[in-house]
Design a protein around this motif. Structure first.
Motif, short mmCIF file in Angstrom:
data_model
loop_
_atom_site.label_atom_id
_atom_site.label_comp_id
_atom_site.label_asym_id
_atom_site.label_seq_id
_atom_site.Cartn_x
_atom_site.Cartn_y
_atom_site.Cartn_z
N GLY A 80 0.88 -1.31 0.11
CA GLY A 80 0.05 0.20 0.02
C GLY A 80 0.72 1.32 0.09
N ILE A 81 2.04 1.25 -0.29
CA ILE A 81 2.92 2.45 -0.53
C ILE A 81 3.11 2.65 -2.09
CG2 ILE A 81 5.17 3.31 -0.05
CD1 ILE A 81 5.37 1.80 2.26
N ALA A 82 2.54 3.91 -2.49
CA ALA A 82 2.49 3.97 -3.97
C ALA A 82 3.39 5.34 -4.12
CB ALA A 82 1.15 4.35 -4.53
N MET A 83 4.10 5.54 -5.43
CA MET A 83 5.00 6.60 -5.69
C MET A 83 4.58 7.26 -6.73
SD MET A 83 8.10 7.59 -4.89
CE MET A 83 9.52 8.31 -5.70
N VAL A 84 4.58 8.57 -6.68
CA VAL A 84 4.41 9.50 -7.81
C VAL A 84 5.75 9.84 -8.17
CG1 VAL A 84 3.19 11.44 -9.06
CG2 VAL A 84 1.87 10.13 -7.29
N PRO A 85 6.48 9.35 -9.29
CA PRO A 85 7.88 9.64 -9.39
C PRO A 85 8.05 11.13 -9.97
CG PRO A 85 7.07 8.24 -11.11
CD PRO A 85 6.15 8.42 -10.32
N GLU A 86 9.45 11.63 -9.44
CA GLU A 86 9.82 12.83 -10.22
C GLU A 86 9.91 12.57 -11.87
OE1 GLU A 86 13.48 13.88 -8.68
OE2 GLU A 86 13.73 15.90 -9.82
N GLY A 87 9.36 13.41 -12.51
CA GLY A 87 9.57 13.59 -13.99
C GLY A 87 8.34 12.56 -14.68
N ARG A 88 7.44 12.02 -13.68
CA ARG A 88 6.19 11.46 -14.06
C ARG A 88 6.37 9.94 -14.67
NH1 ARG A 88 5.99 17.18 -16.87
NH2 ARG A 88 5.98 18.18 -14.87
N LYS A 89 7.01 9.70 -15.51
CA LYS A 89 7.73 8.62 -16.03
C LYS A 89 6.29 7.97 -16.52
CE LYS A 89 12.07 8.09 -13.96
NZ LYS A 89 12.09 9.46 -13.24
N LEU A 90 5.63 8.27 -17.25
CA LEU A 90 4.28 7.53 -18.02
C LEU A 90 5.02 6.76 -19.07
CD1 LEU A 90 1.84 10.48 -18.64
CD2 LEU A 90 2.35 9.22 -16.57
N PHE A 91 4.18 5.67 -19.20
CA PHE A 91 4.62 4.94 -20.25
C PHE A 91 4.07 5.42 -21.85
CE2 PHE A 91 3.60 1.99 -16.78
CZ PHE A 91 4.95 1.35 -16.71
N PRO A 92 5.03 5.78 -22.53
CA PRO A 92 4.97 6.61 -23.78
C PRO A 92 4.03 6.09 -24.94
CG PRO A 92 7.21 6.10 -23.67
CD PRO A 92 6.56 5.62 -22.40
N SER A 93 4.00 4.68 -24.72
CA SER A 93 3.26 4.05 -25.81
C SER A 93 1.92 3.56 -25.44
CB SER A 93 4.03 2.75 -26.38
OG SER A 93 4.08 1.96 -25.24
N LEU A 94 1.51 4.17 -24.31
CA LEU A 94 0.29 3.96 -23.94
C LEU A 94 -0.66 5.01 -23.69
CD1 LEU A 94 0.73 1.36 -20.78
CD2 LEU A 94 0.60 0.75 -23.13
N SER A 95 -1.93 4.82 -23.96
CA SER A 95 -2.84 6.09 -23.84
C SER A 95 -3.35 6.42 -22.28
CB SER A 95 -4.40 5.61 -24.22
OG SER A 95 -4.95 4.69 -23.22
N VAL A 96 -3.78 7.68 -22.06
CA VAL A 96 -4.04 8.07 -20.56
C VAL A 96 -4.66 6.85 -19.79
CG1 VAL A 96 -5.36 9.49 -19.24
CG2 VAL A 96 -4.24 10.44 -21.33
N GLU A 97 -5.71 6.31 -20.45
CA GLU A 97 -6.42 5.45 -19.60
C GLU A 97 -5.74 4.07 -19.56
OE1 GLU A 97 -10.51 5.38 -19.85
OE2 GLU A 97 -10.87 3.20 -20.15
N GLU A 98 -4.65 3.78 -20.23
CA GLU A 98 -4.16 2.70 -19.98
C GLU A 98 -2.88 2.72 -19.11
OE1 GLU A 98 -4.09 0.36 -24.52
OE2 GLU A 98 -2.95 2.10 -24.22
N ASN A 99 -2.43 4.11 -19.10
CA ASN A 99 -1.39 4.43 -17.97
C ASN A 99 -2.13 4.33 -16.59
OD1 ASN A 99 1.67 5.48 -18.43
ND2 ASN A 99 0.27 6.10 -20.30
N LEU A 100 -3.70 4.68 -16.46
CA LEU A 100 -4.01 4.61 -15.33
C LEU A 100 -4.26 2.87 -14.88
CD1 LEU A 100 -6.82 7.45 -15.57
CD2 LEU A 100 -4.68 7.54 -14.14
#
Ligand code: ATP
Length: 264
Positions: A80-100
């Motif tokens: 139950g420990i989640a991180m919002v990393p510096e620089g966001r680090k989204l998966f570039p090949s995925l849509s917004v919803e897929e990233n979620l």
């Protein structure tokens, strides 16, 4: 009162270089704690140590009464420990919803599980999305619907590639992805970095709602004013050590100046 999360004389090294020297911080249930400090003070290293990206002694990090310093990062995330990393680090090949979705729990047979499977099956880049998919127990307030309520613009942009969004919107996705695992501790590393003041205001406006759902929060901030405005307690770090701790109302400008830059 037992802390929800605690570091005890935490040390961290990069090879021969020692970055943390006995750091004690404590997050009580329901609190927002801010960690401030100049570039290189050790804030990100502290976050990476708590999340298990950097290895520690078992007893140097304690979550909900359990020593977790020795556990692998995916196990710590499942606790139950989640991180919002510096620089966001989204998966570039995925849509917004897929990233979620990828931030949610991987449950065989569930809609979310099937969607994660299908995303993973066509995913080719690093890092490994399976690691992110193994969330907390998945029960709780946060789902795609509640994240879209929190950040309505993301519903409008749900099919866009994450990287086609503005910086502020990408930050919302990164926060939403962390919330999808329904964490009880959320660590936010420099979420205002590079964003316009009005966007920072919108992002921080989500914090009370996140806390209402039961999460406790650590924000790493270089913006001292922002940290003071949102935090119940503040820690200042310098050169791998905690140099100040207190409630914003109890800390003077001079205290902060000395703790942030060192005595003149
Ligand atoms: P910033 O605000 O710049 O992110 P920070 O307070 O988060 O700073 P850290 O990134 O934790 O600081 O860095 C602490 C120290 O560890 C710095 O001296 C930095 O140069 C060093 N450091 C960080 N990452 C590494 C690494 N991968 N290898 C070697 N040294 C590192």
């Amino acid at each position: 009162m037992n802390a929800l999360l605690e570091t005890r004389r935490l040390t961290a090294n990069y090879g021969d270089f020692q970055a943390l020297f006995g750091v004690d911080i404590r997050l009580n249930r329901g609190e927002t704690v801010a960690i401030i400090g100049a570039n290189g003070a050790g804030k990100t290293t502290l976050m990476r140590s708590i999340t298990g990206v950097l290895k520690n002694q078992a007893d140097q990090v304690v979550h909900d009464g359990v020593e977790i310093g020795h556990l692998p990062a995916d196990t710590i995330m499942k606790r139950g420990i989640a991180m919002v990393p510096e620089g966001r680090k989204l998966f570039p090949s995925l849509s917004v919803e897929e990233n979620l979705v990828i931030g949610g729990q991987h449950k065989g047979g569930s809609d979310l599980g099937d969607r994660i499977d299908s995303i993973i099956s066509r995913f080719t880049g690093a890092p490994d999305p399976m690691e992110l998919a193994q969330g907390h127990d998945g029960r709780g307030y946060w789902s795609l619907d509640t994240i879209y309520e929190l950040f309505p613009i993301l519903r409008e942009r749900r099919d866009n590639p994450g990287t086609a969004l503005s910086g502020g919107q990408q930050q919302m996705v990164a926060i939403g992805r962390a919330l999808m695992s329904n964490p009880d501790v959320i660590l936010c590393d420099e979420i205002s970095l590079g964003l316009a003041p009005i966007v920072i205001r919108d992002i921080y406006a989500a914090l009370p709602k996140i806390k209402e759902t039961g999460a406790s929060v650590i924000v790493v901030e270089q913006d001292i004013g922002q940290a003071m405005a949102v935090a119940d307690r503040v820690y200042c770090m310098m050169e791998g050590r905690v140099t100040l701790e207190g409630r914003p109302s109890e800390i003077s400008r001079d205290d902060i100046h000395a703790a942030y830059f060192g005595a003149a």
